[in-house]
Write a protein that holds these residues in place. Structure first.
Motif, PDB file in Angstrom:
ATOM      1  N   LEU A 359     -25.050  12.934 -25.749  1.00 22.02           N
ATOM      2  CA  LEU A 359     -24.915  13.869 -25.090  1.00 22.02           C
ATOM      3  C   LEU A 359     -24.595  13.316 -23.462  1.00 22.02           C
ATOM      4  O   LEU A 359     -23.691  14.040 -22.921  1.00 22.02           O
ATOM      5  N   LEU A 360     -24.960  12.152 -23.371  1.00 22.12           N
ATOM      6  CA  LEU A 360     -24.518  11.544 -22.014  1.00 22.12           C
ATOM      7  C   LEU A 360     -22.887  11.131 -21.851  1.00 22.12           C
ATOM      8  O   LEU A 360     -22.344  11.215 -21.149  1.00 22.12           O
ATOM      9  N   GLN A 361     -22.611  10.885 -23.238  1.00 28.44           N
ATOM     10  CA  GLN A 361     -21.160  10.390 -23.301  1.00 28.44           C
ATOM     11  C   GLN A 361     -20.099  11.709 -23.301  1.00 28.44           C
ATOM     12  O   GLN A 361     -18.932  11.352 -23.200  1.00 28.44           O
ATOM     13  N   ASP A 362     -20.526  12.597 -23.589  1.00 24.99           N
ATOM     14  CA  ASP A 362     -19.794  14.070 -23.520  1.00 24.99           C
ATOM     15  C   ASP A 362     -20.260  15.137 -22.867  1.00 24.99           C
ATOM     16  O   ASP A 362     -21.132  15.874 -23.379  1.00 24.99           O
ATOM     17  N   GLU A 363     -19.690  15.257 -21.885  1.00 22.85           N
ATOM     18  CA  GLU A 363     -20.499  16.404 -20.797  1.00 22.85           C
ATOM     19  C   GLU A 363     -20.007  17.678 -21.349  1.00 22.85           C
ATOM     20  O   GLU A 363     -20.765  18.953 -21.237  1.00 22.85           O
ATOM     21  N   SER A 364     -18.896  17.864 -22.235  1.00 23.39           N
ATOM     22  CA  SER A 364     -18.591  19.357 -22.748  1.00 23.39           C
ATOM     23  C   SER A 364     -19.803  19.637 -23.568  1.00 23.39           C
ATOM     24  O   SER A 364     -20.212  20.719 -23.794  1.00 23.39           O
ATOM     25  N   MET A 365     -20.239  18.665 -24.448  1.00 22.15           N
ATOM     26  CA  MET A 365     -21.072  18.848 -25.643  1.00 22.15           C
ATOM     27  C   MET A 365     -22.428  19.262 -24.910  1.00 22.15           C
ATOM     28  O   MET A 365     -23.408  19.790 -25.390  1.00 22.15           O
ATOM     29  N   SER A 366     -22.775  18.463 -23.936  1.00 19.84           N
ATOM     30  CA  SER A 366     -23.975  18.518 -23.085  1.00 19.84           C
ATOM     31  C   SER A 366     -24.086  20.213 -22.771  1.00 19.84           C
ATOM     32  O   SER A 366     -25.167  20.671 -22.757  1.00 19.84           O
ATOM     33  N   GLU A 367     -22.934  20.526 -22.126  1.00 25.25           N
ATOM     34  CA  GLU A 367     -22.863  22.163 -21.475  1.00 25.25           C
ATOM     35  C   GLU A 367     -23.143  22.868 -22.714  1.00 25.25           C
ATOM     36  O   GLU A 367     -23.946  23.983 -22.653  1.00 25.25           O
ATOM     37  N   GLU A 368     -22.648  22.761 -23.939  1.00 22.32           N
ATOM     38  CA  GLU A 368     -22.835  23.672 -25.003  1.00 22.32           C
ATOM     39  C   GLU A 368     -24.382  23.763 -25.463  1.00 22.32           C
ATOM     40  O   GLU A 368     -24.848  24.735 -25.616  1.00 22.32           O
ATOM     41  N   VAL A 369     -24.930  22.495 -25.739  1.00 18.46           N
ATOM     42  CA  VAL A 369     -26.245  22.421 -26.054  1.00 18.46           C
ATOM     43  C   VAL A 369     -27.183  23.130 -25.033  1.00 18.46           C
ATOM     44  O   VAL A 369     -28.089  23.949 -25.359  1.00 18.46           O
ATOM     45  N   ILE A 370     -26.955  22.852 -23.656  1.00 18.43           N
ATOM     46  CA  ILE A 370     -28.032  23.245 -22.579  1.00 18.43           C
ATOM     47  C   ILE A 370     -27.713  24.724 -22.592  1.00 18.43           C
ATOM     48  O   ILE A 370     -28.656  25.596 -22.459  1.00 18.43           O
ATOM     49  N   SER A 371     -26.634  25.208 -22.616  1.00 19.92           N
ATOM     50  CA  SER A 371     -26.421  26.801 -22.284  1.00 19.92           C
ATOM     51  C   SER A 371     -27.071  27.672 -23.766  1.00 19.92           C
ATOM     52  O   SER A 371     -27.465  28.425 -23.747  1.00 19.92           O
ATOM     53  N   ALA A 372     -26.612  26.920 -24.988  1.00 21.39           N
ATOM     54  CA  ALA A 372     -27.286  27.376 -26.093  1.00 21.39           C
ATOM     55  C   ALA A 372     -28.920  27.551 -26.073  1.00 21.39           C
ATOM     56  O   ALA A 372     -29.475  28.596 -26.538  1.00 21.39           O
ATOM     57  N   LEU A 373     -29.583  26.456 -25.698  1.00 23.88           N
ATOM     58  CA  LEU A 373     -31.090  26.368 -25.449  1.00 23.88           C
ATOM     59  C   LEU A 373     -31.382  27.420 -24.576  1.00 23.88           C
ATOM     60  O   LEU A 373     -32.448  28.021 -24.520  1.00 23.88           O
TER      61      LEU A 373
END
Length: 443
Positions: A359-373
């Motif tokens: 997730l540290l390597q991909d901020e867009s994927m980080s945003e997806e996961v954090i928003s979903a959680l």
């Protein structure tokens, strides 16, 4: 025959009053239209009309070039001529009827010579169809095209090797056409009626060739998405159980991604499918994907799917104007209770921490996961995550990493705004879970 245009009838009409006329109230004509009161007499030589929008008679002085001793009666264009009490002389009515009778009828006949001239200048419908066919422009309905594509797939499936380059290219084009057609609700239902599921989707999912399985998953998902009739038809054909089995059997990221898309399209906004498919065993098959050696984005799809299902559930139960039937059906799923029983909140926290590096390597994927959680935290997992030190640690690591990224993108104003939005989301999530006083980085 109904007259649509305004009709003007010039008659030598001297307006006479009947027994109810009030002669004390004379009509004073001007060059502007004025309404004629009921029973009011008018002088000769005026232009008179019936305004069909109001049903009233109106009159004005005739224009200079038409000013004579006659009166003119008309109707306002756009409506049928109605009788509003003005009596025309019988002789003029007879003339009008005679004129109307002399209007040419809809039917007419040409002599043989004229008919030949017409035929020479225009092509018949059969000739046009033949020309289009010869030019490969034969006009077909969507249903005809679906039948043709289904038949062509059956021919390729029976007699050709799908790994051959030319065959694979033709199949790719065929499925591209199918995807385009079945995204329309009516076409998807027709595809099912033509036994497209049995003739195309099931054979694809049973293939060893990965590209065909992916095509089958994607076609399944497109048919089911936002299409209640298609969802029911697929579910009745045991589609959900087949999808879960195929998902559990593959370890290829592309296949899993397409399979999860198909499964999500089927179960979203379909509470009966949720009840039947997301049993402890069904959840177990989905959660097994989180432990497979596949791309992180595929695993994120599991987290997104669960969050979407919970949000659909909450919306059905708590919207301002809930659908009573849908509310009752969602209540019967016991979705949140089921997720708590299979320990989803703990599993999600472990996934979040274990995949921190990716997730540290991909901020867009980080945003997806954090928003979903974050979307399901208040009503489902708040108690578990607020007491989990590793969950908080992961949130803070991701937030601090964005500070470094901001320094690297000092010249990219657009990228910087996006990163700050993600930081703000994390700050809000941390505050919701742990309170304002614990937002500081304690790493």
């Amino acid at each position: 025959m109904q007259l649509k245009a305004a009709i003007f009838i010039l008659v030598g009409l001297t307006t006479a009053s009947n027994g109810n006329v009030n002669n004390s109230s004379r009509f004073v004509a001007t060059r502007e239209w004025q309404e004629i009161a009921e029973g009011q007499s008018i002088p000769e030589g005026l232009h008179v009309r019936i305004n069909l929008s109001t049903g009233k008679k109106e009159a004005k002085l005739l224009e200079k070039d038409t000013n004579n001793t006659q009166s003119s009666l008309s109707t306002v264009a756009g409506a049928d001529l109605l009788d509003h009490g003005t009596q025309l002389p019988t002789s003029n009515i007879d003339k009008l009827k005679e004129a109307l009778q002399n209007i040419p009828a809809d039917k007419f006949e040409l002599d043989e010579k004229e008919l030949k001239k017409v035929k020479a200048n225009y092509k018949t419908y059969d000739q046009i169809k033949q020309y289009l066919k010869e030019a490969n422009l034969d006009v077909k309905s969507d249903g005809d095209i679906l039948k043709k594509l289904i038949k062509r797939f059956e021919e390729l499936h029976k007699s050709k090797d799908p790994t051959e380059t030319k065959v694979r290219e033709e199949l790719d084009n065929l499925f591209e056409d199918l995807q385009y057609l079945v995204h329309q609700i009516d076409n998807a239902v027709e595809f099912i009626n033509y036994k497209g599921i049995e003739k195309i989707i099931w054979p694809c999912l049973n293939q060893t060739e990965s590209s065909l399985r992916i095509h089958g998953f994607k076609l399944f998902g497109t048919i089911a998405q936002n299409n209640p009739k298609a969802k029911i038809a697929l579910f009745e054909r045991n589609g959900g159980a087949i999808l879960l089995t195929k998902i559990s059997q593959t370890t290829k990221s592309d296949e899993l991604s397409a399979g999860l898309y198909a499964f999500g399209s089927l179960v979203r906004k379909f509470p009966h499918a949720l009840t039947e498919l997301l049993t402890p065993q069904g959840y177990s098959l989905l959660f097994d994907v989180l432990g497979k050696n596949v791309g992180l984005r595929v695993k994120v799809k599991i987290v997104r799917l669960i969050s979407d299902l919970v949000q659909d559930y909450e919306h059905a139960l708590s919207s301002k104007e809930p659908d009573p039937i849908m509310k009752e059906r969602y209540q019967s799923t016991n979705l949140k209770e089921s997720l708590l029983k299979v320990d989803y909140c703990r599993r999600a926290a472990e996934f979040f921490h274990q995949n921190k590096a990716g997730l540290l390597q991909d901020e867009s994927m980080s945003e997806e996961v954090i928003s979903a959680l974050r979307s399901i935290s208040p009503n489902l997992c708040h108690e578990v995550w607020s007491g989990c030190a590793l969950f908080r640690h992961t949130l803070l690591v991701l937030r601090n990493n964005l500070d470094t990224r901001l320094d690297e993108r000092s010249g990219d104003s657009g990228g910087a705004v996006y990163l700050r939005e993600i930081q703000h989301t994390i700050d809000q999530f941390v505050e919701e879970l742990y309170g304002r006083e614990r937002r500081k980085d304690e790493l």
